[in-house]
Design an enzyme around this catalytic site. Structure first.
Site, short mmCIF file in Angstrom:
data_model
loop_
_atom_site.label_atom_id
_atom_site.label_comp_id
_atom_site.label_asym_id
_atom_site.label_seq_id
_atom_site.Cartn_x
_atom_site.Cartn_y
_atom_site.Cartn_z
N GLU A 36 42.29 9.97 27.02
CA GLU A 36 41.49 11.09 26.54
C GLU A 36 41.57 11.15 25.02
O GLU A 36 42.63 10.91 24.43
CB GLU A 36 41.97 12.45 27.11
CG GLU A 36 41.68 12.68 28.57
CD GLU A 36 42.05 14.10 29.01
OE1 GLU A 36 41.92 15.05 28.20
OE2 GLU A 36 42.47 14.25 30.17
N GLU A 63 48.76 15.32 32.24
CA GLU A 63 49.39 16.04 31.13
C GLU A 63 50.56 16.93 31.54
O GLU A 63 50.85 17.93 30.90
CB GLU A 63 48.36 16.88 30.37
CG GLU A 63 47.31 16.04 29.65
CD GLU A 63 46.36 16.86 28.81
OE1 GLU A 63 46.30 18.09 29.01
OE2 GLU A 63 45.67 16.28 27.95
#
Length: 775
Positions: A490, A429
């Protein structure tokens, strides 16, 4: 140590090998004493001395460490509560010391110490001489001891361990949504090899679907020019059990201008090769020998599998068949001891994911994980996305250099695992960084051209440098794929944390949020699949989680006990494997705002019938209106007839082909009826590290968890073992677990657990003798 353990150890410790600079000439001189053939790998996990307070004096050979604690590796620098603790408590610099003696056969050889994982930064001394530093807690490293060892007396290895969250070491530098804990938390070995030795082996299957598969065995040799002047022979052989499938030898020649060479032995004419797949993960063995005439210099073994694994525009293809990926992300941390769990416990997590949650893929979020875990994935058919350490933050140039090195160490350690199908070469991320991620991606392709790369990001506008666009997407509905090769890595997680003690409405919604994502993933073949956040609840920093240093993002709790959402994953297997019927609720009249309103059930049955007091109150078919793309949708029933028959026990019967195949009953009494004590294993090895989980459950009379049982359980332990966990331990959600760790003597262990109302239960384990360490 038996042969299998020896081969596993030698097969995994060399990837991080480093050669210490300034090696004395005598260590590689032609006049050095003759050495015994082959290699020795000597575990040094026992007999460490430990102090949480490092001092300069403790580096010295003659330092008196008799007052230090005697510990066994894997070791955490501090045991902490399972919740509500400050990570600063384990962020300190500690010292470990280990005495060892080398066998006479080590004379004339090169000697290394191999660390599989130390958190977070390490400085190593031998006999008072500083060998160097290593920055990083998740990747292996080595130091050469050759010029500093003493054959006539004890050698003393000292390791100073800085377990603070140092900003110069990935994943640190900003905030991180997980804890790393501290200590020498993975195994340590001495490696004794010839002056010319096999540093690593990469066995690469070729053309596995062609009918004429072959195998390229690339051997990385660290060469001593004196021993290479006459040339050496390199042999590689492929085995199926004890049957030799193929063997070939080749001459190798180094020189002063070639201190390190990497010849490849090509094995063909393999005959009928059995493929590694999810249902039957067939494993083969590669053995490599390095000879000087008839004299064996070195030997190495690797375990491999033959398969073709590729992400395509039609999804993920395994051996030519498209497989929809369905999995969960895993943190490798545990209550009380953080990451310091041995192989048996690491392997158990893989078994839970594959056999209990029916996943076909796991992501090692957010770092390379234990070799024992990966070995288990190879053996049981669990695919792996493995990624480098990190979390959102990219540091300065030296920080990035460490990260690129992490890519190399991760891949060189794990490139023979058939379970690994994708290298994660981007910090989880993080924002884009063209130069940095060009380097990480290039490193992965240079080392392993056979596997694709991915990079975990959270925005689709991200620069795409890897092979597979790997995307964390927490929105609903999901974004449509924006690249031909696309994997969701995710979802759910922090957007809907759920505890085992939450009410029915939240448990239902948690289950639906996982199911609806997998339903959308099944709607479009360009979605290769999805990996949900996450498998297990985990400890975290104060600015994350639920205020008690836990993120309740898992489909199981921190002890690996299932929440209702786990039932959805379990229900997605074929009924031939297991018939599943798991409620996404607990049976109670008023544990939601307007009374019990909806029975949500995860099942792979075709039809369900619901009974109260043996009276039929509802029937249900799979909810294909809400989940049209799932093979096994959730069931939803509104038991409108419940009020007519009154309150009582609920029974759910499941049917396939018109035949009843399963039945579950849930008590309506509201009474804790049974107390159970369940051991994952009944035998351990007396090596001071071997550990198993003991699960505690309070249930109704039909063995269903009573989610509000929070009784204090008091333990009595006798025999050669120690308890890892609180004593007494208060149940959470009607369940929980402690672990039993064997000490270094055989015998019978008896754990007795006392419930204040339901009485006592006990479990016995046999602790079998473990051979002493040779060094």
């Amino acid at each position: 140590m038996d042969r299998r353990d020896f081969l596993k150890t030698t097969g995994t410790l060399l990837a991080g090998a480093t050669v210490a600079p300034g090696l004395p000439a005598a260590a590689s001189s032609p006049d050095a004493a003759p050495a015994a053939p082959g290699r020795m790998v000597l575990p040094i996990n026992r007999n460490w001395r430990y102090s949480p307070k490092a001092t300069p004096a403790a580096h010295d050979r003659e330092f008196d460490d008799s007052k230090f604690a005697r510990v066994v590796v894997p070791h955490t620098n501090l045991r902490v509560p399972w919740h509500s603790f400050d990570e600063k408590s384990y962020e300190f610099v500690s010292i470990y010391r280990r005495r060892f003696r080398l066998p006479p056969s080590a004379r004339g050889k090169r000697i290394f110490v191999d660390f599989e994982g130390v958190m977070t930064a390490s400085t190593v001394w031998l006999n008072g001489v500083r060998l160097g530093d290593y920055k990083g807690g998740f990747t292996p490293f080595s130091f050469e001891l050759t010029g500093h060892v003493d054959f006539d007396r004890d050698n003393v290895l000292a390791v100073e361990v800085d377990s603070s969250e140092r900003k110069d070491i990935p994943p640190f530098g900003n905030e991180v949504d997980y804890l790393t804990f501290g200590g020498i938390y993975r195994e340590v070995s001495l490696r004794i090899v010839s002056r010319t030795y096999i540093e690593n082996v990469f066995a690469l299957p070729k053309d596995v679907l062609s009918g004429t598969p072959s195998l390229d065995v690339q051997c990385f040799l660290a060469c001593d020019t004196y021993s290479l002047r006459g040339g050496l022979t390199l042999e590689a052989a492929l085995y199926d059990g004890e049957r030799q499938v193929a063997k070939k030898a080749m001459a190798v020649q180094g020189g002063e201008d070639k201190p390190n060479i990497s010849p490849t032995v090509h094995l063909d004419n393999l005959g009928a090769i059995e493929l590694w797949d999810l249902k039957k993960p067939k494993l083969y063995r590669v053995e490599v020998r390095l000879l000087d005439g008839v004299h064996l210099l070195d030997h190495e073994t690797r375990r491999i599998g033959f398969h073709e694994a590729r992400f395509t525009p039609q999804g993920f293809s395994l051996n030519g068949t498209v497989v929809k990926l369905r999995g969960l992300d895993r943190h490798q941390t545990f209550p009380w001891v953080g990451q310091a769990m041995p192989g048996r416990v690491q392997r158990r997590d893989a078994e839970i994911l594959r056999k209990k949650l029916k996943c076909n893929i796991v992501r090692t979020s957010h770092y390379p994980q234990s070799r024992h875990f990966l070995d288990a994935c190879d053996e049981i058919g669990l695919l792996v996305l493995e990624e480098i350490p990190g979390w959102q933050h990219i540091g300065d140039q030296p920080w990035q250099d460490i990260s690129v090195d992490n890519v190399s160490r991760m891949i060189r350690r794990d490139w023979n695992h058939p379970s690994i199908i994708l290298w994660g070469v981007r910090i989880n991320e993080s924002l884009d960084n063209h130069d940095f991620y060009t380097r990480t991606n290039a490193m992965a392709h240079q080392l392993d051209p056979s596997r694709q790369t991915g990079g975990i990001r959270y925005f689709q506008e991200s620069e795409f440098l890897e092979d597979v666009f790997t995307m964390n997407d927490f929105g609903w509905p999901l974004k449509q794929p924006n690249h031909p090769l696309y994997l969701n890595t995710e979802f759910a997680g922090h957007t809907y944390p759920t505890k085992t003690i939450d009410n029915n409405e939240r448990q239902r919604e948690h289950t639906v949020r996982h199911a609806r994502v997998h339903d959308q993933l099944a709607s479009n073949p360009q979605y290769a699949g999805g990996i949900g956040w996450c498998a297990f609840d985990y400890n975290t920093h104060a600015n994350f989680g639920s205020g008690d240093r836990i993120c309740y993002h898992g489909v199981t709790d921190i002890w690996r006990e299932p929440k209702p959402a786990a039932g959805f994953y379990r229900s997605q297997c074929d009924p031939e494997e297991e018939i599943v019927l798991e409620p996404a609720f607990h049976w109670a009249a008023g544990d939601e705002n307007v009374g019990f309103s909806k029975a949500l059930v995860s099942s792979n049955c075709e039809h369900l019938k619901f009974y109260v007091n043996d009276e039929l109150i509802a029937e249900a078919d799979p909810d294909r209106a809400q989940f049209p793309h799932l093979k096994y949708p959730l069931f939803s029933a509104e038991p409108g007839g419940r009020h007519e028959v009154g309150w009582g026990d609920l029974r759910i019967d499941g049917f396939i082909g018109g035949k009843q195949v399963i039945s579950r009953t849930f008590s309506g009494k509201g009474v804790d009826q049974k107390f159970a004590l369940l051991a994952d294993d009944r035998a351990l090895k007396a090596d001071g590290a071997d550990t198993t989980r003991i699960v505690l459950r309070v249930t109704d009379e039909f063995d269903s968890i009573r989610p509000f049982a929070n009784d204090p359980i008091r333990f009595e332990l006798t025999g050669p073992a120690e308890l890892i966990g609180d004593n007494p331990f208060a149940l959470v959600g009607g369940t929980g677990a402690v672990w039993i760790r064997a000490i270094e003597q055989p015998g019978t262990v008896r754990l007795t657990a006392h419930h204040p109302v339901l009485g006592s239960r006990h479990v016995e384990l046999e602790i079998t003798a473990a051979p002493p360490e040779a060094a």
